[in-house]
Write an enzyme that holds these catalytic residues in place. Structure first.
Site, mmCIF file in Angstrom:
data_model
loop_
_atom_site.group_PDB
_atom_site.id
_atom_site.type_symbol
_atom_site.label_atom_id
_atom_site.label_comp_id
_atom_site.label_asym_id
_atom_site.label_seq_id
_atom_site.Cartn_x
_atom_site.Cartn_y
_atom_site.Cartn_z
ATOM 1 N N THR A 39 0.509 2.510 -8.227
ATOM 2 C CA THR A 39 0.182 3.936 -8.096
ATOM 3 C C THR A 39 1.318 4.767 -8.698
ATOM 4 O O THR A 39 1.088 5.720 -9.445
ATOM 5 C CB THR A 39 -0.028 4.294 -6.602
ATOM 6 O OG1 THR A 39 -1.120 3.516 -6.119
ATOM 7 C CG2 THR A 39 -0.291 5.766 -6.396
ATOM 8 N N ASN B 281 -11.354 -2.531 -11.101
ATOM 9 C CA ASN B 281 -11.086 -3.115 -9.791
ATOM 10 C C ASN B 281 -12.346 -3.425 -8.988
ATOM 11 O O ASN B 281 -12.364 -4.345 -8.187
ATOM 12 C CB ASN B 281 -10.169 -2.196 -8.969
ATOM 13 C CG ASN B 281 -10.569 -0.745 -9.060
ATOM 14 O OD1 ASN B 281 -10.528 -0.152 -10.145
ATOM 15 N ND2 ASN B 281 -10.986 -0.159 -7.954
ATOM 16 N N GLN C 42 -5.500 -5.123 -12.766
ATOM 17 C CA GLN C 42 -6.392 -6.242 -12.412
ATOM 18 C C GLN C 42 -6.384 -7.346 -13.482
ATOM 19 O O GLN C 42 -7.127 -8.320 -13.362
ATOM 20 C CB GLN C 42 -7.828 -5.728 -12.182
ATOM 21 C CG GLN C 42 -7.970 -4.774 -11.009
ATOM 22 C CD GLN C 42 -7.824 -5.461 -9.633
ATOM 23 O OE1 GLN C 42 -7.805 -6.684 -9.517
ATOM 24 N NE2 GLN C 42 -7.695 -4.656 -8.587
ATOM 25 N N SER D 39 0.792 -4.876 -11.982
ATOM 26 C CA SER D 39 1.095 -5.081 -10.575
ATOM 27 C C SER D 39 1.034 -6.575 -10.283
ATOM 28 O O SER D 39 0.476 -7.325 -11.081
ATOM 29 C CB SER D 39 0.058 -4.301 -9.770
ATOM 30 O OG SER D 39 0.081 -4.641 -8.439
ATOM 31 N N THR E 79 16.855 2.927 -5.842
ATOM 32 C CA THR E 79 17.366 1.552 -5.790
ATOM 33 C C THR E 79 16.218 0.559 -5.955
ATOM 34 O O THR E 79 15.185 0.680 -5.298
ATOM 35 C CB THR E 79 18.086 1.323 -4.433
ATOM 36 O OG1 THR E 79 19.085 2.343 -4.298
ATOM 37 C CG2 THR E 79 18.744 -0.046 -4.363
ATOM 38 N N CYS F 238 -13.752 5.650 2.535
ATOM 39 C CA CYS F 238 -13.930 6.378 3.791
ATOM 40 C C CYS F 238 -13.217 7.712 3.706
ATOM 41 O O CYS F 238 -12.081 7.776 3.241
ATOM 42 C CB CYS F 238 -13.299 5.583 4.919
ATOM 43 S SG CYS F 238 -14.516 4.836 5.968
HETATM 44 N N1 PLP Z 1 -5.003 0.372 -10.371
HETATM 45 C C1 PLP Z 1 -5.952 -0.526 -10.063
HETATM 46 C C2 PLP Z 1 -6.940 -0.926 -11.104
HETATM 47 C C3 PLP Z 1 -6.021 -1.066 -8.779
HETATM 48 O O1 PLP Z 1 -6.976 -1.953 -8.481
HETATM 49 C C4 PLP Z 1 -5.073 -0.649 -7.824
HETATM 50 C C5 PLP Z 1 -5.145 -1.156 -6.435
HETATM 51 O O2 PLP Z 1 -6.194 -1.468 -5.919
HETATM 52 C C6 PLP Z 1 -4.093 0.278 -8.201
HETATM 53 C C7 PLP Z 1 -4.089 0.767 -9.481
HETATM 54 C C8 PLP Z 1 -3.069 0.782 -7.219
HETATM 55 O O3 PLP Z 1 -2.283 -0.263 -6.744
HETATM 56 P P1 PLP Z 1 -1.232 -0.034 -5.543
HETATM 57 O O4 PLP Z 1 -2.059 0.344 -4.357
HETATM 58 O O5 PLP Z 1 -0.578 -1.350 -5.401
HETATM 59 O O6 PLP Z 1 -0.330 1.045 -5.936
#
Ligand code: PLP
Length: 385
Positions: free
Chosen positions: A70, A154, A182, A202, A240, A328
């Site tokens: 994010t 996702n 993803q 990620s 950090t 939600c």
């Molecule tokens: N982008 C995609 C495509 C994701 O699937 C996700 C998490 O589901 C994110 C960004 C955000 O990841 P995080 O919640 O680890 O910041």
């Protein structure tokens, strides 16, 4: 428990856990301190950066660490916007797919509301793939600050032609950011074989730790630093570094080839078997994006007439964790924004279940799980009738 919610997050892989555990006592110093323990932490971080860069086909100096995908998305989107709109106030448009993850979508809406950015949504086909020709035409009209389209979705798992789009953006001289969250671990890719300007990676969806992400910034590409403070990450992201999580991410990257291999063989086999069995026993089920290229671990299935949240609860009681695309808000279940954008009805968009596998979810689990799904569907269908 059967855990089929990897696109949400995943358990730590064994080696990741072991490496993080051994670093718990050894690496506590601040990597920005000049004493020997600090330098040992610095050394560990730079070694991890090199391993990560190798696993994704880029230069170590092109990766900066952040605390989440994010955050990486935010740094890229705001960073491109701030620099480009300052360079030329005419660069007001942003080309984006309308089905980006909320960590992108909500930031775009914020740039629109607060700074007058004009979001131009890319046309999509029924599987959610962007139309490259139309993107090229839109970009040729000029006035774009940047473009953003994710690597793999996702919810649906559909893989966008992000490498091709990156060429188009390069030719149009428009920076391109891609959210590749993803993709890492699920499909092999080399960033150097694309022309993306920035990309978010990620690790916690593929057996790595939470609390760390990398933002790829192509050599020569400038973005405005957004997280300001200390001089970490060459002043591109203050704060950090989370050394334990970085060491865990490195351990995951060391296994990347093995991981990609398992996903493209046994995980895909399990996913395909699940879809075949569901379609045979529940003919009304609809598999979203079935004919598009998809990451091998994801199956997004609409069970018409069923409420996905009730199905999640039912399966949970039977010992299985799965996800939905609905969200939600204030106690109300909202339909999946993605499915509405793809033209599905609100009822369908409330009835989609996302099954997302990891490397240990093999065909035996599909054999155990299929009757549970069938039972849940018939129970919930008769309850709704
Ligand atoms: N982008 C995609 C495509 C994701 O699937 C996700 C998490 O589901 C994110 C960004 C955000 O990841 P995080 O919640 O680890 O910041």
């Amino acid at each position: 428990m059967i855990y089929w919610d990897y696109n949400s997050t995943s358990p730590l892989r064994k080696r990741v856990k072991e490496k993080m555990a051994s670093a718990l006592d050894a690496q506590y110093a601040n990597p920005n301190s000049s004493h020997s323990l600090g330098q040992s932490a610095r050394h560990a971080i730079e070694k991890a950066r090199r391993t990560l860069a190798k696993s994704m086909g880029c230069e170590p100096g092109e990766l900066i660490f952040s605390a989440s995908a994010t955050e990486s998305n935010l740094m890229a989107l705001w960073g491109h916007w701030m620099l480009r709109s300052q360079q030329n106030p005419e660069f007001k448009k942003i080309l984006a797919s309308p089905i980006e993850h909320s960590s992108v979508h909500e930031n775009l809406l914020c740039l629109q509301e607060k700074f007058g950015a004009q979001i131009v949504f890319t046309p999509l086909d029924k599987d959610g793939l962007v139309d490259l020709e139309k993107c090229e035409k839109l970009l040729s009209e000029g006035g774009y600050a940047f473009c953003t389209v994710m690597g793999a979705h996702n919810e649906t798992g559909v893989i966008q032609p992000w490498q091709k789009l990156s060429e188009i953006c390069k030719n149009a001289k428009v920076p391109y950011h891609s959210d590749l969250v993803q993709c890492f671990g699920r499909i092999p890719f080399k960033i150097s074989e694309s022309q993306i300007s920035t990309g978010t990676i990620s690790f916690h969806k593929a057996g790595g730790p939470k609390g760390v992400s990398v933002l790829y910034i192509r050599k020569g590409v400038q973005i405005e630093p957004v997280i300001r403070g200390g001089a970490q990450e060459k002043k591109r992201r203050a704060g950090t570094e989370n050394i334990l999580a970085i060491i865990g991410a490195e351990a995951l990257a060391e296994e990347i080839e093995e991981l990609n291999g398992v996903f493209s063989t046994s995980v895909k086999l399990a996913r395909d078997r699940l879809e075949k069995e569901i379609l045979a026993s529940i003919p009304s089920a609809k598999i979203v994006g079935k004919n598009a290229p998809r990451i091998p671990n994801t199956s997004y299935i609409i069970f018409p007439g069923i409420k996905a949240d009730a199905m999640v609860m039912n399966l949970d009681l039977q010992g299985a964790c799965v996800g939905t695309g609905s969200a939600c808000a204030s106690g109300m279940v909202l339909p999946s924004r993605t499915l509405l954008q793809l033209g599905y009805s609100e009822t369908d968009a409330l009835g989609a279940i996302r099954f997302s596998f990891g490397p240990e979810n093999l065909v035996e689990e599909v054999v155990r799980m299929t009757p549970l799904i069938q039972t849940a569907v018939s129970k919930l269908t008769s309850a709704a009738a």
